[in-house]
Write a protein that holds these residues in place. Sequence first.
Motif: not given
Length: 234
Positions: A106-126, A231-234
């Motif tokens: 099984a893959a390891v998955m973490l539930p969001v919204g308890r200890s942390f939230d997540v902001i997601e962006v493209a990897e280049t921009a990140g 600013r980052s290209p799509a």
Amino acid sequence: MTKEARAARETKEARAAREAKEPRESRSASRRRCRSSASDCTAVAEYTGLWGWAAVPGARAQDGRCSCGRADCPAPGAHPLDFAPEVPAGATLDEVTEAWAQFPGAAVMLPVGRSFDVIEVAETAGRRALVRLERMGLPLGPVAATPDGRTHFFVAPGAAAELPQLLYRMGWDDAALDLHGLGPGAHITAPPSDRGGLGPVRWLRSPDPDSVTGPPHARLVLGTLAYVAHRSPA
């Protein structure tokens, strides 16, 4: 001792030996099952025991098929297994090993919204934003990169709900901005697991005591993330 009594005794001893052997074989099989994902067990135990996060066994994908068994799965290898119980925060290595042995691979998955939230962006921009934020000396939480080209910045809970208003106040009301918040109800794949059959998730900034117990408020990193994403290209 009569022949009948001797036969009965031998039968009883054979039964006792068999019953004693079965639990040992069962435990051995359990250990063998978890050895195939020993790194996952160790990672989950660190997440639950050290960082205080819950974890959930997740589906795996191979050749486009999801291990959940659904032919029409909308997210192969990128969602929790519906039938797998959550491993709670605080679980020990022994408890994690026992739980993960029930769902080998099984893959390891973490539930969001308890200890942390997540902001997601493209990897280049990140990656570019992460360099800027570190140079600025701003407090940062863990940051992960996924094999499908996304970056996950861990921030304080509540960020996903506040994100649209925060972006608006900062002057970022561009609907096309590739920046999204993940909050309660969402799950992310955690290192070292594979996501969607594309490869492993990696830490760009690993968890540490400060960043885990007090991830930054979204407003502290959002301006930089939005600027670089724009600013980052799509």
